[in-house]
Write an enzyme that holds these catalytic residues in place. Structure first.
Site, PDB file in Angstrom:
ATOM      1  N   GLU A 140      -4.742  -2.563   2.981  1.00 52.34           N
ATOM      2  CA  GLU A 140      -4.056  -2.252   4.235  1.00 52.34           C
ATOM      3  C   GLU A 140      -4.944  -1.402   5.132  1.00 52.34           C
ATOM      4  O   GLU A 140      -5.595  -0.460   4.680  1.00 52.34           O
ATOM      5  CB  GLU A 140      -2.747  -1.508   3.967  1.00 52.34           C
ATOM      6  CG  GLU A 140      -1.932  -1.288   5.222  1.00 52.34           C
ATOM      7  CD  GLU A 140      -0.565  -0.693   4.939  1.00 52.34           C
ATOM      8  OE1 GLU A 140      -0.110   0.115   5.765  1.00 52.34           O
ATOM      9  OE2 GLU A 140       0.036  -1.029   3.913  1.00 52.34           O
ATOM     10  N   ASP A 170       5.514   0.993  -3.238  1.00 52.72           N
ATOM     11  CA  ASP A 170       4.050   0.912  -3.136  1.00 52.72           C
ATOM     12  C   ASP A 170       3.515  -0.375  -3.762  1.00 52.72           C
ATOM     13  O   ASP A 170       2.622  -1.016  -3.213  1.00 52.72           O
ATOM     14  CB  ASP A 170       3.413   2.139  -3.795  1.00 52.72           C
ATOM     15  CG  ASP A 170       3.853   3.430  -3.116  1.00 52.72           C
ATOM     16  OD1 ASP A 170       3.518   3.612  -1.933  1.00 52.72           O
ATOM     17  OD2 ASP A 170       4.547   4.235  -3.762  1.00 52.72           O
ATOM     18  N   ASP A 181      -2.427  -0.993  -1.632  1.00 51.61           N
ATOM     19  CA  ASP A 181      -1.745  -0.188  -0.615  1.00 51.61           C
ATOM     20  C   ASP A 181      -2.203   1.251  -0.829  1.00 51.61           C
ATOM     21  O   ASP A 181      -1.667   1.951  -1.684  1.00 51.61           O
ATOM     22  CB  ASP A 181      -0.229  -0.313  -0.768  1.00 51.61           C
ATOM     23  CG  ASP A 181       0.527   0.527   0.245  1.00 51.61           C
ATOM     24  OD1 ASP A 181       0.035   0.686   1.382  1.00 51.61           O
ATOM     25  OD2 ASP A 181       1.610   1.044  -0.099  1.00 51.61           O
TER      26      ASP A 181
END
Length: 182
Positions: free
Chosen positions: A69, A141, A7
């Site tokens: 992502e 996160d 991420d």
């Protein structure tokens, strides 16, 4: 198969590693790579910390594939550009380690993990904890990164099987063709 989820973030990048054994997922590790100790104006230094941190995670956990992502344009274009650079540093670290990189949107990850694309951070954390049978909630996160790894375990491996079936003339394990059993 070890799957690494990333991420990306310029200040905090989450990572999560899951092991997929058939339909079963097992938590391996998760955490964050932080650049908050550096001057905010030191963009090259921050990108180097991210690059080195991702390379260290890859060396330590030896994943076979990574899931990152996809970033979309925010209200603040400058923030989007900075996030894109952080993402680029992470992806460069992954491909320089000879890893295949799959990419998923936040909506795809939330849908795969929580069942719907508008799930909030807390819902993603709860579902990651349940799916991986964790004793406590992972950080935001790390939870998103684990969610990306879970997404690839469910979506990416299914897509790979479909691609292989397509290359084999539509056959899957010799038992199915065009959706009908033989």
């Amino acid at each position: 198969m070890h799957i690494l989820g990333i991420d990306p973030g310029l200040q905090i990048t989450g990572f999560g590693v899951v092991d997929m054994d058939g339909p079963h997922l097992r938590y391996v590790a998760s955490g964050t790579i932080k650049t908050t100790h550096l001057d905010t104006k030191d963009l090259p230094g921050r990108l180097k910390v991210l690059f080195d941190g991702v390379r260290e995670v890859v060396q330590r956990y030896q994943p076979e594939v990574a899931s990152v992502e996809i970033v979309f344009v925010n209200v603040n274009p400058q923030a989007t550009l900075l996030l894109g650079q952080a993402r680029g540093a992470c992806i460069t670290a992954l491909v320089s380690s000879d890893l295949a990189v799959a990419e998923y949107t936040a909506l795809q990850m939330k849908k795969a993990v929580a069942g719907y694309g508008k799930a909030g951070k807390a819902e993603v954390q709860q579902m990651v904890m349940r799916l991986l049978k964790l004793p406590s909630l992972p950080g935001k996160d790390a939870a998103d990164a684990l969610g990306l790894a879970i997404t690839h375990a469910h979506v990416g491996t299914a897509m790979a099987r479909l691609a292989l079936a397509s290359e084999a003339g539509g056959k899957m394990d010799g038992n199915y063709r065009a959706g009908r059993s033989r």
